[in-house]
Scaffold this motif. Structure first.
Motif, PDB file in Angstrom:
ATOM      1  N   PHE A 121      67.761  15.440 -18.416  1.00 41.77           N
ATOM      2  CA  PHE A 121      67.984  16.633 -17.600  1.00 41.77           C
ATOM      3  C   PHE A 121      67.784  16.245 -16.136  1.00 41.77           C
ATOM      4  O   PHE A 121      67.168  15.218 -15.827  1.00 41.77           O
ATOM      5  CB  PHE A 121      67.045  17.776 -18.008  1.00 41.77           C
ATOM      6  N   ALA A 122      68.347  17.112 -15.256  1.00 41.52           N
ATOM      7  CA  ALA A 122      68.252  16.923 -13.802  1.00 41.52           C
ATOM      8  C   ALA A 122      68.810  15.573 -13.382  1.00 41.52           C
ATOM      9  O   ALA A 122      68.283  14.929 -12.476  1.00 41.52           O
ATOM     10  CB  ALA A 122      66.817  17.103 -13.333  1.00 41.52           C
ATOM     11  N   GLY A 123      69.896  15.129 -14.064  1.00 42.81           N
ATOM     12  CA  GLY A 123      70.503  13.856 -13.707  1.00 42.81           C
ATOM     13  C   GLY A 123      71.818  14.072 -12.967  1.00 42.81           C
ATOM     14  O   GLY A 123      71.973  15.024 -12.189  1.00 42.81           O
ATOM     15  N   THR A 124      72.770  13.219 -13.239  1.00 47.06           N
ATOM     16  CA  THR A 124      74.079  13.327 -12.613  1.00 47.06           C
ATOM     17  C   THR A 124      75.147  13.438 -13.689  1.00 47.06           C
ATOM     18  O   THR A 124      74.918  13.106 -14.856  1.00 47.06           O
ATOM     19  CB  THR A 124      74.366  12.094 -11.738  1.00 47.06           C
ATOM     20  N   GLY A 125      76.298  13.876 -13.251  1.00 46.40           N
ATOM     21  CA  GLY A 125      77.404  13.978 -14.183  1.00 46.40           C
ATOM     22  C   GLY A 125      77.081  14.943 -15.311  1.00 46.40           C
ATOM     23  O   GLY A 125      76.609  16.066 -15.090  1.00 46.40           O
ATOM     24  N   PRO A 126      77.336  14.520 -16.546  1.00 45.85           N
ATOM     25  CA  PRO A 126      77.097  15.421 -17.684  1.00 45.85           C
ATOM     26  C   PRO A 126      75.614  15.734 -17.891  1.00 45.85           C
ATOM     27  O   PRO A 126      75.272  16.621 -18.683  1.00 45.85           O
ATOM     28  CB  PRO A 126      77.669  14.645 -18.881  1.00 45.85           C
ATOM     29  N   TYR A 127      74.726  15.006 -17.192  1.00 51.42           N
ATOM     30  CA  TYR A 127      73.291  15.236 -17.357  1.00 51.42           C
ATOM     31  C   TYR A 127      72.677  16.027 -16.210  1.00 51.42           C
ATOM     32  O   TYR A 127      71.459  16.102 -16.080  1.00 51.42           O
ATOM     33  CB  TYR A 127      72.555  13.893 -17.489  1.00 51.42           C
ATOM     34  N   SER A 128      73.556  16.606 -15.379  1.00 55.10           N
ATOM     35  CA  SER A 128      73.018  17.433 -14.299  1.00 55.10           C
ATOM     36  C   SER A 128      72.471  18.728 -14.872  1.00 55.10           C
ATOM     37  O   SER A 128      72.964  19.242 -15.885  1.00 55.10           O
ATOM     38  CB  SER A 128      74.118  17.724 -13.273  1.00 55.10           C
ATOM     39  N   GLY A 129      71.429  19.241 -14.203  1.00 54.47           N
ATOM     40  CA  GLY A 129      70.796  20.474 -14.694  1.00 54.47           C
ATOM     41  C   GLY A 129      70.211  20.254 -16.073  1.00 54.47           C
ATOM     42  O   GLY A 129      69.551  19.243 -16.350  1.00 54.47           O
ATOM     43  N   PHE A 130      70.520  21.198 -16.999  1.00 56.63           N
ATOM     44  CA  PHE A 130      69.993  21.082 -18.368  1.00 56.63           C
ATOM     45  C   PHE A 130      71.138  20.970 -19.374  1.00 56.63           C
ATOM     46  O   PHE A 130      70.958  21.274 -20.565  1.00 56.63           O
ATOM     47  CB  PHE A 130      69.135  22.303 -18.707  1.00 56.63           C
ATOM     48  N   ALA A 131      72.295  20.521 -18.878  1.00 58.83           N
ATOM     49  CA  ALA A 131      73.464  20.484 -19.762  1.00 58.83           C
ATOM     50  C   ALA A 131      73.275  19.491 -20.903  1.00 58.83           C
ATOM     51  O   ALA A 131      73.680  19.739 -22.037  1.00 58.83           O
ATOM     52  CB  ALA A 131      74.713  20.142 -18.946  1.00 58.83           C
ATOM     53  N   GLY A 132      72.653  18.343 -20.622  1.00 59.63           N
ATOM     54  CA  GLY A 132      72.460  17.335 -21.679  1.00 59.63           C
ATOM     55  C   GLY A 132      71.039  17.261 -22.198  1.00 59.63           C
ATOM     56  O   GLY A 132      70.602  16.210 -22.694  1.00 59.63           O
ATOM     57  N   LEU A 133      70.301  18.352 -22.060  1.00 59.81           N
ATOM     58  CA  LEU A 133      68.878  18.348 -22.425  1.00 59.81           C
ATOM     59  C   LEU A 133      68.670  18.041 -23.909  1.00 59.81           C
ATOM     60  O   LEU A 133      69.357  18.588 -24.770  1.00 59.81           O
ATOM     61  CB  LEU A 133      68.274  19.718 -22.095  1.00 59.81           C
ATOM     62  N   GLU A 134      67.748  17.153 -24.171  1.00 54.25           N
ATOM     63  CA  GLU A 134      67.313  16.865 -25.533  1.00 54.25           C
ATOM     64  C   GLU A 134      65.808  17.101 -25.627  1.00 54.25           C
ATOM     65  O   GLU A 134      65.054  16.587 -24.801  1.00 54.25           O
ATOM     66  CB  GLU A 134      67.640  15.420 -25.934  1.00 54.25           C
ATOM     67  N   THR A 135      65.368  17.839 -26.619  1.00 59.76           N
ATOM     68  CA  THR A 135      63.949  18.169 -26.806  1.00 59.76           C
ATOM     69  C   THR A 135      63.463  17.593 -28.135  1.00 59.76           C
ATOM     70  O   THR A 135      64.127  17.787 -29.168  1.00 59.76           O
ATOM     71  CB  THR A 135      63.727  19.694 -26.807  1.00 59.76           C
ATOM     72  N   THR A 136      62.365  16.899 -28.064  1.00 67.27           N
ATOM     73  CA  THR A 136      61.763  16.320 -29.273  1.00 67.27           C
ATOM     74  C   THR A 136      60.331  16.819 -29.394  1.00 67.27           C
ATOM     75  O   THR A 136      59.530  16.666 -28.461  1.00 67.27           O
ATOM     76  CB  THR A 136      61.758  14.783 -29.230  1.00 67.27           C
ATOM     77  N   VAL A 137      59.991  17.425 -30.525  1.00 69.90           N
ATOM     78  CA  VAL A 137      58.626  17.882 -30.818  1.00 69.90           C
ATOM     79  C   VAL A 137      58.130  17.089 -32.026  1.00 69.90           C
ATOM     80  O   VAL A 137      58.786  17.089 -33.079  1.00 69.90           O
ATOM     81  CB  VAL A 137      58.586  19.392 -31.118  1.00 69.90           C
ATOM     82  N   SER A 138      57.000  16.407 -31.865  1.00 67.78           N
ATOM     83  CA  SER A 138      56.498  15.566 -32.957  1.00 67.78           C
ATOM     84  C   SER A 138      54.977  15.666 -33.068  1.00 67.78           C
ATOM     85  O   SER A 138      54.291  16.085 -32.139  1.00 67.78           O
ATOM     86  CB  SER A 138      56.910  14.101 -32.736  1.00 67.78           C
ATOM     87  N   ILE A 139      54.505  15.305 -34.226  1.00 73.22           N
ATOM     88  CA  ILE A 139      53.071  15.236 -34.507  1.00 73.22           C
ATOM     89  C   ILE A 139      52.726  13.791 -34.822  1.00 73.22           C
ATOM     90  O   ILE A 139      53.366  13.165 -35.670  1.00 73.22           O
ATOM     91  CB  ILE A 139      52.691  16.142 -35.696  1.00 73.22           C
ATOM     92  N   ASN A 140      51.708  13.266 -34.142  1.00 77.43           N
ATOM     93  CA  ASN A 140      51.238  11.911 -34.398  1.00 77.43           C
ATOM     94  C   ASN A 140      49.835  11.971 -35.007  1.00 77.43           C
ATOM     95  O   ASN A 140      48.976  12.740 -34.555  1.00 77.43           O
ATOM     96  CB  ASN A 140      51.205  11.087 -33.099  1.00 77.43           C
ATOM     97  N   GLN A 141      49.614  11.148 -36.009  1.00 77.94           N
ATOM     98  CA  GLN A 141      48.315  11.113 -36.681  1.00 77.94           C
ATOM     99  C   GLN A 141      47.824   9.668 -36.777  1.00 77.94           C
ATOM    100  O   GLN A 141      48.531   8.793 -37.268  1.00 77.94           O
ATOM    101  CB  GLN A 141      48.412  11.707 -38.086  1.00 77.94           C
ATOM    102  N   ARG A 142      46.611   9.471 -36.304  1.00 75.13           N
ATOM    103  CA  ARG A 142      46.012   8.146 -36.438  1.00 75.13           C
ATOM    104  C   ARG A 142      45.484   7.979 -37.865  1.00 75.13           C
ATOM    105  O   ARG A 142      44.778   8.838 -38.379  1.00 75.13           O
ATOM    106  CB  ARG A 142      44.871   7.981 -35.436  1.00 75.13           C
ATOM    107  N   LEU A 143      45.826   6.876 -38.512  1.00 75.74           N
ATOM    108  CA  LEU A 143      45.416   6.620 -39.890  1.00 75.74           C
ATOM    109  C   LEU A 143      44.140   5.775 -39.905  1.00 75.74           C
ATOM    110  O   LEU A 143      44.037   4.773 -39.198  1.00 75.74           O
ATOM    111  CB  LEU A 143      46.531   5.882 -40.645  1.00 75.74           C
ATOM    112  N   ASP A 144      43.185   6.203 -40.708  1.00 76.82           N
ATOM    113  CA  ASP A 144      41.907   5.476 -40.789  1.00 76.82           C
ATOM    114  C   ASP A 144      41.985   4.460 -41.923  1.00 76.82           C
ATOM    115  O   ASP A 144      41.462   4.666 -43.017  1.00 76.82           O
ATOM    116  CB  ASP A 144      40.766   6.473 -41.034  1.00 76.82           C
ATOM    117  N   LEU A 145      42.673   3.364 -41.665  1.00 75.98           N
ATOM    118  CA  LEU A 145      42.782   2.298 -42.656  1.00 75.98           C
ATOM    119  C   LEU A 145      41.625   1.308 -42.565  1.00 75.98           C
ATOM    120  O   LEU A 145      41.373   0.555 -43.507  1.00 75.98           O
ATOM    121  CB  LEU A 145      44.115   1.551 -42.478  1.00 75.98           C
ATOM    122  N   GLY A 146      40.929   1.312 -41.429  1.00 73.06           N
ATOM    123  CA  GLY A 146      39.836   0.365 -41.246  1.00 73.06           C
ATOM    124  C   GLY A 146      38.494   0.852 -41.777  1.00 73.06           C
ATOM    125  O   GLY A 146      37.513   0.106 -41.754  1.00 73.06           O
ATOM    126  N   GLY A 147      38.415   2.088 -42.245  1.00 73.87           N
ATOM    127  CA  GLY A 147      37.160   2.597 -42.801  1.00 73.87           C
ATOM    128  C   GLY A 147      36.213   3.164 -41.775  1.00 73.87           C
ATOM    129  O   GLY A 147      35.010   3.256 -42.018  1.00 73.87           O
TER     130      GLY A 147
END
Length: 435
Positions: free
Chosen positions: A99-125
């Motif tokens: 977003f806020a770029g040039t050409g097709p990415y000016s403004g929010f025309a090419g906006l991509e949104t990613t929502v994720s959850i990260n979890q630390r794994l306790d493999l070491g005990g």
């Protein structure tokens, strides 16, 4: 599906799995009951007018700030024990791109949104190491509470015995002063009638001066002992009367390895070992995994994204902390062995002192004190009849006083040896409650 809702669903599933795993791996946490009311205070108010040893120990336990502080430390350790069972919190990530770029990415025309959850794994005990450490620290706090109670009971026993001895010394000093005052009167009468030279009256008055000085010292000692006992019980005004004679059942053979101090040393060794396991776990690699949803604004499509991250232990592998923790284990093991030796010596010495005191009491409480008392009576009759000298009468009084003093000292020594054995025999959950 809205990406925020999808991420929330992922977080809920992760949290549910974490909670179920925590409950399965930490059954001991069910032992942690409710915390005591906040602001709990020590007992206040005056002591009973007539105080027994059992009452004195109960009052001290209820009034002692150090016992209350040790009990609060147990609750603090209980909180840390509960905290140690929790897993790492998941991390919510929201990424906005193109977003806020040039050409097709000016403004929010090419906006991509990613929502994720990260979890630390306790493999070491790490979590298991934290829980083991917190469990051991909770047990250690419980032992410290019982030791605080046992030490307080030991001090009360000793000070109670000292106060009883001071009271008996005062009674003996008063008796000596009264008898010596009567001796002065009799000696002066015999001097006045010509049966004794004037020197005898001076000798009797000198004995009275000494007896009076001893009486004043005994009064001061008794007052000091009663005040010390009152301070130990957490009050300013001493009890009016102490009821002695409470010794209790002779403690059975005490195993030095079963004493509270040794058990605490063993628990502290377990704490050191748990910390070593924790430091070793810190050296292991725990990856983090993530799952999320990406929305492509240009097409309106959605897709899942996943990621994996892992630290690279190139420089720091926690070597120094592991070495330090290993040395702490060795030190804790040495302290445990020292605690066993110290407890064994204290038990053996206390038993020897108790046997010695009881042998002295058997001799003194039987014929010894009666013979000394009869000797004073006969010496007084003989002196009044003019058949013995004043010096012989004074010697008989001094022999009786020395026997009484030895009897008082033997009773105090027995009580003090008993206090040591009771302290060493104090068991978990029963320290100072053997009364």
């Amino acid at each position: 599906m809205n990406p925020i809702v999808a991420a929330a669903t992922v977080a809920a599933l992760m949290a549910a799995g974490s909670s179920a795993s925590a409950a399965a791996q930490a059954p001991g946490l069910a032992l942690a009951g409710p915390l005591p009311p906040a602001g709990q205070m020590v007992r206040a108010g005056p002591l009973p007018v007539r105080l027994t040893l059992a009452q004195a120990m109960e009052e001290a336990d209820a009034r002692s700030p150090r016992v209350l502080a040790a009990a609060a430390e147990v609750e603090a350790a209980r909180g840390r024990q509960r905290q140690a069972s929790y897993r790492f919190n998941p991390i919510l990530n929201v990424d906005v791109e193109n977003f806020a770029g040039t050409g097709p990415y000016s403004g929010f025309a090419g906006l991509e949104t990613t929502v994720s959850i990260n979890q630390r794994l306790d493999l070491g005990g790490r979590r298991r190491a934290r829980m083991t450490l917190a469990d051991a620290e909770f047990v250690a706090a419980q032992y410290r509470l019982e030791i605080a109670r046992a030490d307080l009971a030991f001090e009360v026993r000793g000070q109670f015995a000292a106060t009883i001895a001071a009271r008996d010394d005062l009674a003996l000093a008063r008796e000596n002063e009264t008898r010596t005052r009567e001796l002065v009167r009799v000696a002066q009468t015999m001097v006045d009638t010509g049966n004794e030279p004037p020197l005898r009256a001076f000798r009797a008055n000198a004995a009275l001066v000494q007896a009076t000085a001893e009486l004043r010292a005994a009064e001061a000692g008794e007052t000091s002992a009663r005040r010390s006992l009152a301070a130990l019980l957490g009050v300013a005004t001493p009890p009016a009367e102490l009821i002695d004679g409470e010794i209790g059942t002779r403690p059975a053979d005490v195993d030095a390895r079963a004493t509270l101090d040794v058990r605490l040393a063993e628990t502290e060794q377990a704490i050191a070992e748990a910390r070593l396991r924790g430091q070793r776990a810190e050296a292991r690699v725990d990856p983090s995994v993530g799952l999320g949803v990406r929305q492509l604004r240009e097409t309106g499509d959605r897709a899942l994204v996943a990621n994996l991250s892992m630290p690279l232990p190139i420089f720091d592998r926690n070597q120094g902390n592991v070495a330090a923790a290993r040395a702490d284990v060795a030190a804790a093991a040495a302290r445990r062995e020292n605690a066993v030796v110290t407890a064994a010596a204290a038990i053996a010495n206390a038993r020897a002192d108790l046997d010695s005191a009881e042998a002295r009491l058997a001799a003194l409480e039987g014929a010894g004190i009666e013979q000394a008392r009869e000797g004073v009576r006969l010496a007084e009759l003989s002196y009044r009849a003019g058949k013995s000298s004043l010096v012989e009468y004074i010697d008989a009084q001094q022999a009786y006083a020395a026997t009484r003093t030895e009897l008082i000292a033997a009773r105090r020594a027995r009580a003090e040896a008993w206090a040591i054995l009771a302290r060493q025999a104090a068991a978990e959950g029963d320290a100072d409650h053997q009364r």
